[in-house]
Design a protein around this motif. Structure first.
Motif: not given
Length: 680
Positions: A389-400
């Protein structure tokens, strides 16, 4: 039930399943009929469109009724074959609430076939004058019928119409309409006798029928190189009890300990190990206090830039599986495992370790798949994944910096569990503070196609443990309390309590030690499980060790007292089991019947817990049993004695009721992870 009757039930179940498939096809056909494209082509009127939608709902409702019929038939045939009964009036593991729900659902469908998905509320009645259970949905159904406009009725007439359609059942003595439309249900005492007698004859309590599933319970989850502390207590106890319940019901349960055994912290630990024990590859390092070892390495990591660079270099080598670094990592993990194993053994917890390291390769493959399918988005140098639903906080799959995160690990983890382990249900037991994380995990897994709709996922959250000052439970110095020290104190205090009551003079040395440990660990577990897991609770040994009220100590004493009745009459369990073949359980007195009705709720309590995973309901049920037994025992003599205290009469029917009470309490204790005692 005869084999031919069982075969007939199975044939009816098969026919119902075939009807379900036919109805599913009808629904699909209706769906095709009501698409926007077809509406335009066929010029379907709004009225016809609404009728098609209504027909769709009716078919879905009919499917649900048929599914329940199938499960009811399966439950009846399977449990009767298992128990070897030939009495068609007996179903030894029947869920009274579910059976009544099905009976009223069928009755409503027969009385009002056009009513879609009506409310069906069946509950226990506390006043025996008004029956044992009640159906209370007549008023709601009346309101729904009024919406049709052309049906003139009233709630009491609705109840009367439904009652007339209720099928005869071996459970029900009679049905009565009361007040504005309640239907009171009176159970048959003969039914209660047959069910409880079956437990006695088998010497065990059968679980209710459920659809068998492969279930993974993720609980405890400490971090390598850190001691388990009070923060791990709730996850460990709740997860173990959920696993015990599901195993008792016959599910294939995987108990998984998702330990933190991978990541940056291992770089500093390995670098510190290299400096402290340079010959670690040939001589096993004597790390006596891993917690202190961790603190030393962390202090160096925070203050020494050169050490920090070496630590990061060790992480890179670890992730590339450098043999010398892997050896150091394994040594550190092994020290932690031994400490964990000791605590799990003390608490009688069985669990299989599968750390974050297990998912390293799976994470790498997952990231490639997500990138190939364009699920990942750039965000200030990192790559993120949104839920459906593209709401809230997304997952970080790869850090910078190109590294993975807990989000990546948990995505790989849920994929492996569903696609490789082939589980039907995953239960995560962690503190409530992680609820947003798991909501996001489930949404992301659904969006990328990892989590199908037929797999159930639950996050079993819980509140924190508080000290008696109502603040987070810590030592006086402010440190987190070690779980080993907590258990040690419990053992010490339980012995003090036993000595206060003079039990050290009555019990043998072995009996005293068994009582000391059983009380200590049981009271810690029960204090946790008896609270609604969503709430915080105050940890108090004084309250836990109280032998009055809803505590483990009170219940352990209650069970030993029940067991002592037959022992005082020199009657063994085998003799009671044999007596159950010929002597009926006594249920004539109101207190006997009241106790029996509480015992008959056992399947209902377990089934309800599988739906909401709130174990405090089982604790409340144990306390309800003990209270009902006390009333029974005070009013109904199992043993009659003369003035000299000699037993002159044994009421075997009541002794059998006491025995089946003990059997059910013992099974509840087993699910809660509590060890009962013969003497305490």
């Amino acid at each position: 039930m005869s084999i031919s009757n069982i075969d007939a039930f199975n044939r009816r179940a098969t026919e119902a399943e075939q009807q379900i498939e036919i109805l599913k096809k009808e629904i699909e056909h209706l769906r095709e009929s009501i698409t926007n494209e077809n509406i335009e082509k066929c010029d379907i009127s709004k009225e016809d469109y609404a009728n098609l939608q209504q027909e769709n709902l009716k078919l879905k409702y009919r499917i649900n009724i048929l599914k329940r019929a199938v499960e009811s038939r399966k439950s009846k045939s399977e449990t009767e074959v298992m128990s070897g009964t030939t009495d068609t009036s007996v179903n030894k593991v029947i869920s009274i609430s579910e059976t009544l729900f099905n009976l009223f659902q069928d009755a409503i469908a027969a009385a009002y076939p056009n009513l879609v998905d009506p409310p069906i509320n069946v509950g226990v009645v506390n006043n025996a004058k008004f029956g044992d259970y009640e159906f209370s949905s007549s008023m709601q159904i009346f309101k729904l019928l009024n919406n049709f406009g052309d049906i003139k009725t009233n709630p009491r007439a609705v109840a009367s119409n439904i009652l007339a359609k209720v099928e005869t059942s071996p459970l029900i003595e009679k049905l009565e309409i009361a007040g504005p439309g309640y239907i009171n249900v009176f159970l048959k005492r003969e039914f209660g006798q047959q069910v409880l007698k079956a437990f006695l004859k088998a010497g065990t309590v059968f679980p209710p029928y459920v659809d068998k599933k492969r279930i993974l319970v993720d609980f405890s989850s400490p971090n390598i190189a850190k001691e388990m502390h009070v923060g791990h207590l709730r996850s460990t106890i709740i997860g173990d009890s959920i696993s015990r319940l599901l195993e008792y019901l016959g599910h294939d349960v995987l108990r998984i300990n998702h330990v933190g055994d991978w990541g940056t912290q291992f770089g500093m630990l390995i670098a510190h190990l290299q400096d402290t024990f340079p010959n670690y590859l040939t001589v096993s390092p004597p790390i006596a206090d891993l917690q202190n070892f961790y603190k030393e390495s962390k202090a160096r990591f925070d203050s020494d830039e050169e050490f920090k660079k070496r630590a990061y270099n060790c992480v890179v080598k670890l992730q590339s599986y450098d043999p010398a670094i892997i050896k150091a990592w394994q040594l550190i993990c092994d020290v932690s495992r031994k400490e964990f194993a000791n605590l799990y053994e003390r608490l009688d917890i069985k669990i299989v370790e599968r750390g974050e390291s297990f998912y390293q390769k799976i994470m790498e493959e997952l990231v490639k798949e997500l990138e190939a399918e364009n699920f990942l988005e750039e965000d200030e140098g990192r790559k993120i994944l949104w839920g459906e639903d593209r709401t809230g906080i997304p997952f970080t799959i790869i850090k910078s910096d190109g590294g993975f995160t807990y989000d990546t690990s948990d995505m790989a983890c849920i994929k492996q569990r569903i696609h490789e382990e082939k589980v039907d249900w995953i239960i995560y037991v962690t503190d409530a503070g992680q609820s947003v994380h798991f909501q996001t995990l489930f949404k992301c897994a659904k969006r990328v196609g990892i989590l199908p709709s037929n797999v159930r996922v639950d996050h079993v959250g819980f509140g924190v443990v508080l000290g008696e000052d109502k603040k987070k439970f810590k030592t006086r110095s402010g440190d987190t309390i070690k779980l080993s020290e907590l258990l040690d104190e419990g053992v010490t205090r339980s012995l003090q309590k036993l000595k206060e009551k003079g039990r050290d003079k009555e019990l043998t040395e072995d009996e005293l030690k068994a009582a000391q440990e059983s009380i200590a660990y049981s009271c810690i577990k029960y204090a946790d499980l008896s609270h609604n897991r969503n709430h915080e609770y105050v940890f108090s040994f004084d309250k836990m060790l109280d032998d009055k009220g809803n505590t483990a100590v009170y219940l352990l004493y209650a069970l030993t007292r029940i067991r002592s009745i037959a022992r005082n009459a020199n009657i063994t369990r085998e003799q009671l089991k044999k007596a159950a073949e010929e002597v009926p359980i006594s249920l004539e007195h109101e207190k006997e019947w009241k106790l029996a009705k509480v015992l008959l709720k056992f399947p209902d309590v377990l089934i309800k817990i599988t739906k909401d995973l709130h174990l405090h309901q089982l604790c409340e049920y144990c306390y309800e049993i003990s209270c009902a037994f006390s009333e029974f025992y005070d009013n109904c003599y199992c043993l009659e004695k003369n003035q000299a205290g000699e037993i002159i009469k044994v009421n075997m029917g009541r002794l059998l009721l006491a025995e089946v009470t003990a059997l059910i309490m013992e099974q509840c204790f087993s699910i809660l992870g509590i060890k009962p005692l013969e003497r305490m």
